[in-house]
Design a protein around this motif. Structure first.
Motif, PDB file in Angstrom:
ATOM      1  N   GLU A   1     174.589  11.807   1.697  1.00 38.76           N
ATOM      2  CA  GLU A   1     175.347  10.476   1.652  1.00 38.76           C
ATOM      3  C   GLU A   1     174.632   9.514   0.666  1.00 38.76           C
ATOM      4  OE1 GLU A   1     176.548   6.607   4.410  1.00 38.76           O
ATOM      5  OE2 GLU A   1     176.050   8.459   5.346  1.00 38.76           O
ATOM      6  N   GLU A   2     173.389   9.549   0.633  1.00 42.09           N
ATOM      7  CA  GLU A   2     172.528   8.667  -0.353  1.00 42.09           C
ATOM      8  C   GLU A   2     172.935   9.277  -1.760  1.00 42.09           C
ATOM      9  OE1 GLU A   2     168.520   7.574   2.261  1.00 42.09           O
ATOM     10  OE2 GLU A   2     168.694   9.555   1.183  1.00 42.09           O
ATOM     11  N   CYS A   3     172.876  10.262  -1.776  1.00 39.84           N
ATOM     12  CA  CYS A   3     173.262  10.955  -3.099  1.00 39.84           C
ATOM     13  C   CYS A   3     174.816  10.613  -3.710  1.00 39.84           C
ATOM     14  CB  CYS A   3     172.915  12.437  -3.412  1.00 39.84           C
ATOM     15  SG  CYS A   3     171.238  12.678  -3.225  1.00 39.84           S
ATOM     16  N   LEU A   4     175.801  10.854  -2.833  1.00 42.87           N
ATOM     17  CA  LEU A   4     176.803  10.327  -3.105  1.00 42.87           C
ATOM     18  C   LEU A   4     177.253   8.998  -3.390  1.00 42.87           C
ATOM     19  CD1 LEU A   4     178.824  12.783  -0.796  1.00 42.87           C
ATOM     20  CD2 LEU A   4     178.516  13.058  -3.148  1.00 42.87           C
ATOM     21  N   ASP A   5     176.504   8.239  -2.600  1.00 45.51           N
ATOM     22  CA  ASP A   5     176.454   6.762  -2.904  1.00 45.51           C
ATOM     23  C   ASP A   5     175.933   6.307  -4.280  1.00 45.51           C
ATOM     24  OD1 ASP A   5     177.723   6.095  -0.334  1.00 45.51           O
ATOM     25  OD2 ASP A   5     175.714   5.552   0.779  1.00 45.51           O
ATOM     26  N   HIS A   6     174.898   6.984  -4.683  1.00 49.22           N
ATOM     27  CA  HIS A   6     174.375   6.658  -5.833  1.00 49.22           C
ATOM     28  C   HIS A   6     175.396   7.115  -7.164  1.00 49.22           C
ATOM     29  CE1 HIS A   6     171.436   6.394  -9.105  1.00 49.22           C
ATOM     30  NE2 HIS A   6     171.822   7.581  -9.661  1.00 49.22           N
ATOM     31  N   ILE A   7     175.849   8.297  -7.004  1.00 45.91           N
ATOM     32  CA  ILE A   7     176.962   8.753  -7.879  1.00 45.91           C
ATOM     33  C   ILE A   7     178.234   7.750  -7.960  1.00 45.91           C
ATOM     34  CG2 ILE A   7     178.608  10.441  -8.414  1.00 45.91           C
ATOM     35  CD1 ILE A   7     176.575  12.646  -7.369  1.00 45.91           C
ATOM     36  N   GLY A   8     178.352   7.508  -6.987  1.00 43.09           N
ATOM     37  CA  GLY A   8     179.627   6.280  -6.732  1.00 43.09           C
ATOM     38  C   GLY A   8     179.295   5.015  -7.501  1.00 43.09           C
ATOM     39  N   ARG A   9     177.906   4.693  -7.378  1.00 39.01           N
ATOM     40  CA  ARG A   9     177.607   3.524  -8.203  1.00 39.01           C
ATOM     41  C   ARG A   9     177.544   3.697  -9.705  1.00 39.01           C
ATOM     42  NH1 ARG A   9     174.229   3.211  -3.851  1.00 39.01           N
ATOM     43  NH2 ARG A   9     172.607   3.880  -5.069  1.00 39.01           N
ATOM     44  N   VAL A  10     176.974   4.876 -10.019  1.00 40.10           N
ATOM     45  CA  VAL A  10     176.501   5.019 -11.734  1.00 40.10           C
ATOM     46  C   VAL A  10     177.573   5.719 -12.277  1.00 40.10           C
ATOM     47  CG1 VAL A  10     174.015   4.858 -11.043  1.00 40.10           C
ATOM     48  CG2 VAL A  10     175.127   7.496 -11.077  1.00 40.10           C
ATOM     49  N   TRP A  11     178.562   6.518 -11.700  1.00 46.07           N
ATOM     50  CA  TRP A  11     179.601   7.378 -12.548  1.00 46.07           C
ATOM     51  C   TRP A  11     180.725   6.457 -12.561  1.00 46.07           C
ATOM     52  CZ3 TRP A  11     181.585  12.872 -11.080  1.00 46.07           C
ATOM     53  CH2 TRP A  11     182.284  13.279 -12.135  1.00 46.07           C
ATOM     54  N   THR A  12     181.069   5.746 -13.326  1.00 49.47           N
ATOM     55  CA  THR A  12     182.054   4.559 -13.419  1.00 49.47           C
ATOM     56  C   THR A  12     183.114   5.219 -14.330  1.00 49.47           C
ATOM     57  OG1 THR A  12     181.057   3.187 -14.929  1.00 49.47           O
ATOM     58  CG2 THR A  12     180.597   2.684 -12.701  1.00 49.47           C
ATOM     59  N   ASP A  13     182.853   6.223 -15.153  1.00 55.03           N
ATOM     60  CA  ASP A  13     183.927   6.448 -16.151  1.00 55.03           C
ATOM     61  C   ASP A  13     184.072   8.045 -16.248  1.00 55.03           C
ATOM     62  OD1 ASP A  13     185.466   7.146 -18.300  1.00 55.03           O
ATOM     63  OD2 ASP A  13     184.572   5.825 -19.706  1.00 55.03           O
ATOM     64  N   MET A  14     184.849   8.329 -15.333  1.00 54.40           N
ATOM     65  CA  MET A  14     185.045  10.062 -15.046  1.00 54.40           C
ATOM     66  C   MET A  14     185.443  10.817 -16.424  1.00 54.40           C
ATOM     67  SD  MET A  14     184.427  10.333 -11.923  1.00 54.40           S
ATOM     68  CE  MET A  14     184.337   9.071 -10.757  1.00 54.40           C
ATOM     69  N   ARG A  15     185.612  10.132 -17.450  1.00 54.69           N
ATOM     70  CA  ARG A  15     185.977  11.069 -18.522  1.00 54.69           C
ATOM     71  C   ARG A  15     184.585  11.715 -19.024  1.00 54.69           C
ATOM     72  NH1 ARG A  15     187.735   6.710 -22.515  1.00 54.69           N
ATOM     73  NH2 ARG A  15     186.005   5.856 -21.673  1.00 54.69           N
ATOM     74  N   PRO A  16     184.845  13.151 -19.656  1.00 57.86           N
ATOM     75  CA  PRO A  16     183.750  13.558 -19.830  1.00 57.86           C
ATOM     76  C   PRO A  16     183.017  12.978 -21.482  1.00 57.86           C
ATOM     77  CG  PRO A  16     185.573  15.145 -19.775  1.00 57.86           C
ATOM     78  CD  PRO A  16     186.171  14.219 -19.476  1.00 57.86           C
ATOM     79  N   ALA A  17     181.876  13.147 -21.480  1.00 58.83           N
ATOM     80  CA  ALA A  17     181.127  12.558 -22.768  1.00 58.83           C
ATOM     81  C   ALA A  17     181.785  12.918 -23.936  1.00 58.83           C
ATOM     82  CB  ALA A  17     179.598  12.929 -22.667  1.00 58.83           C
ATOM     83  N   SER A  18     182.117  13.973 -24.283  1.00 57.91           N
ATOM     84  CA  SER A  18     182.830  14.464 -25.453  1.00 57.91           C
ATOM     85  C   SER A  18     184.148  13.831 -25.752  1.00 57.91           C
ATOM     86  CB  SER A  18     182.968  15.846 -25.780  1.00 57.91           C
ATOM     87  OG  SER A  18     183.823  16.320 -24.512  1.00 57.91           O
ATOM     88  N   LEU A  19     184.956  13.441 -24.924  1.00 62.32           N
ATOM     89  CA  LEU A  19     186.295  12.537 -24.828  1.00 62.32           C
ATOM     90  C   LEU A  19     185.758  11.052 -25.030  1.00 62.32           C
ATOM     91  CD1 LEU A  19     189.176  12.165 -24.495  1.00 62.32           C
ATOM     92  CD2 LEU A  19     188.986  12.151 -22.225  1.00 62.32           C
ATOM     93  N   ARG A  20     184.802  10.630 -24.346  1.00 66.69           N
ATOM     94  CA  ARG A  20     184.423   9.080 -24.483  1.00 66.69           C
ATOM     95  C   ARG A  20     183.941   8.957 -25.797  1.00 66.69           C
ATOM     96  NH1 ARG A  20     181.329  10.161 -20.053  1.00 66.69           N
ATOM     97  NH2 ARG A  20     179.362   9.403 -21.139  1.00 66.69           N
TER      98      ARG A  20
END
Length: 83
Positions: free
Chosen positions: A42-61
């Motif tokens: 739960e802690e790890c998923l909560d962290h991901i929810g806070r930091v991963w705000t743009d789901m697009r792959p880096a190459s696309l961004r």
């Protein structure tokens, strides 16, 4: 009293900056690296929810940012002609 211990997870990401979780006691799969956060699932998923705000792959961004910059400077679709 239960002797069940909760698994410890770590947050991992790949070269495309996509996040996941992985059990801390297991070897990471190829292409993934530890991000630095570790704890309960739960802690790890909560962290991901806070930091991963743009789901697009880096190459696309990066490609979209480059195209937007070219458009802003009026260079989109322009080709140099030989002199």
């Amino acid at each position: 009293m239960s002797d069940h211990t909760e698994s410890v997870y770590r947050v991992v990401l790949n070269d495309e900056e996509q996040y996941s979780i992985w059990q801390a006691d297991r070897e990471l799969p190829a292409g993934w690296r530890a991000e630095g956060t570790q704890g309960s699932k739960e802690e790890c998923l909560d962290h991901i929810g806070r930091v991963w705000t743009d789901m697009r792959p880096a190459s696309l961004r990066h490609r979209m940012e480059s195209e937007a910059a070219e458009t802003a400077t009026g260079r989109a679709g322009c080709q140099s002609l030989p002199v």
